[in-house]
Design an enzyme around this catalytic site. Structure first.
Site, PDB file in Angstrom:
ATOM      1  NE  ARG A  68      -3.827  -2.495   2.133  1.00  0.00           N
ATOM      2  CZ  ARG A  68      -3.663  -3.642   2.219  1.00  0.00           C
ATOM      3  NH1 ARG A  68      -2.291  -4.009   2.560  1.00  0.00           N
ATOM      4  NH2 ARG A  68      -4.487  -4.468   2.041  1.00  0.00           N
ATOM      5  CG  HIS A  93      -0.922  -5.417  -4.448  1.00  0.00           C
ATOM      6  ND1 HIS A  93      -0.046  -5.459  -3.466  1.00  0.00           N
ATOM      7  CD2 HIS A  93      -1.934  -6.525  -3.845  1.00  0.00           C
ATOM      8  CE1 HIS A  93       0.036  -6.295  -2.506  1.00  0.00           C
ATOM      9  NE2 HIS A  93      -1.165  -6.893  -2.752  1.00  0.00           N
ATOM     10  CG  HIS A 163       0.012 -11.467  -3.838  1.00  0.00           C
ATOM     11  ND1 HIS A 163      -0.754 -12.480  -3.219  1.00  0.00           N
ATOM     12  CD2 HIS A 163      -0.300 -10.357  -3.329  1.00  0.00           C
ATOM     13  CE1 HIS A 163      -1.199 -11.975  -1.998  1.00  0.00           C
ATOM     14  NE2 HIS A 163      -1.105 -10.585  -2.100  1.00  0.00           N
ATOM     15  CG  ASP A 218      -2.969  -8.180   5.388  1.00  0.00           C
ATOM     16  OD1 ASP A 218      -1.815  -8.273   4.694  1.00  0.00           O
ATOM     17  OD2 ASP A 218      -4.174  -7.830   5.007  1.00  0.00           O
ATOM     18  CD  GLU A 268       1.827 -10.580  -0.445  1.00  0.00           C
ATOM     19  OE1 GLU A 268       1.800  -9.301  -0.692  1.00  0.00           O
ATOM     20  OE2 GLU A 268       1.099 -10.761   0.553  1.00  0.00           O
TER      21      GLU A 268
END
Ligand code: FUC
Length: 301
Positions: A68, A93, A163, A218, A268
């Site tokens: 982000r 992204h 991803h 996350d 990631e």
């Protein structure tokens, strides 16, 4: 060995060693399958057409800026760039209709190496600079290596990632175990934008030794070493090595059908989220004449 299948909407390349088979399609250089000793280790849709509707970014190579950027804007060399937001007021992204919606150019470099390249035009989603970017997949033994490269004709920010989601065991990934070589993680606000505070990896964030994942994550972990993490999923172990400074650990909370919530986790490798707005963090700035290079290696045992 590399084989090519042109029967679907997007061409598919299967790169094999004696131990594994990695399938990649030309849409965003997406990994659609990793078959290791008879087990499907990575999430993938059944048909290549299904990748046209892929809000979870399953398998895609994400960019120009993975993760982000807060307020969908940043300032570089005194000039403010307004980006196109695609998650509330923020950008995720690389924004809407970025290169993840495009067909990349594939080139077979040798019997275990395929390079996928894409052009990202100046002004795309607000980013400055015409860019050529690529990811090169190399399959050797039980290792899948990704080499990312990029060049620009104007100062810009560049922060690609992969991803892929993993779940060799099936069921909920919260049952799998994880070890992460990080002593801090980035505190985020309720829109998942970093507050600027680095938190110590304690309590639920202490993955210094292998332990059950158990809850949703996350979050971005700041890596202490190139040996980023090791996941244990039943009898398959997946380790990530990278020279990128951080790693987003996402347990697939919002994954849709056919995978379902927690049907896979993503590890990631990346720059810190929102780093264009944090000059104190590792810099994602890329200038003309420079060649961006970074790697990620996924090792299966
Ligand atoms: C990860 C997460 C996001 C998002 C995306 C699909 O990178 O950080 O929250 O859900 O994947």
């Amino acid at each position: 060995m590399v084989t090519k299948d042109t029967s679907g909407k997007y061409d598919k390349y299967v790169i094999s060693s004696d131990e594994m088979q990695v399938s990649v399609i030309t849409l965003s250089a997406a990994v659609t399958d990793i078959l290791f000793k008879g087990k499907h280790c990575a999430l993938g849709f059944d048909s290549v057409e299904d990748y046209d509707d892929n809000p979870g970014y399953v398998g895609l190579v994400v960019g120009r800026y993975a993760n982000r950027i807060g307020g969908a804007k940043f300032t570089l060399e005194g000039k403010e760039y307004k980006l196109v937001p695609n998650e509330g007021k923020n950008q995720l992204h690389g924004g809407p209709d970025s290169w993840v919606k495009r067909v990349w150019q594939a080139e077979v470099l040798s019997d275990n190496v395929v390079r996928f390249s894409v052009f990202a035009p100046d002004g795309e989603n607000g980013f400055p600079g015409n860019m050529n970017a690529s990811v090169t997949y190399t399959v050797t033994g039980s290792t899948l290596r990704l080499d990312f490269e990029g060049e620009t004709d104007a100062p810009t920010v560049f922060a690609p990632t992969t991803h892929m989601y993993f779940n060799p065991k099936g069921g909920s990934v919260l049952e799998s175990s994880m070890k992460i070589n990080a002593s801090s993680w980035l505190q985020v606000d309720d829109e998942l934008i970093p507050t600027g505070v680095l938190m110590p990896c304690e309590g639920n964030f202490d993955f210094s030794s292998l332990r059950r994942i158990a809850k949703d994550y996350d979050h971005c972990f700041v890596l202490d070493s190139q040996d980023a993490c090791t996941a244990e999923c039943g009898d398959v172990k997946i380790s990530l090595k990278t020279d990128l400074p951080a790693m987003q650990f996402y347990t697939g909370t919002h994954l849709g059908e056919p995978f379902g919530a927690n049907g896979g986790f993503a590890i990631e490798p990346e720059f810190y989220p929102d780093s264009p707005n944090h000059p104190e963090w590792p810099s994602p700035v890329l200038r003309p004449g420079e060649k961006f290079r970074c790697f990620a290696e996924y090792i299966f045992e």
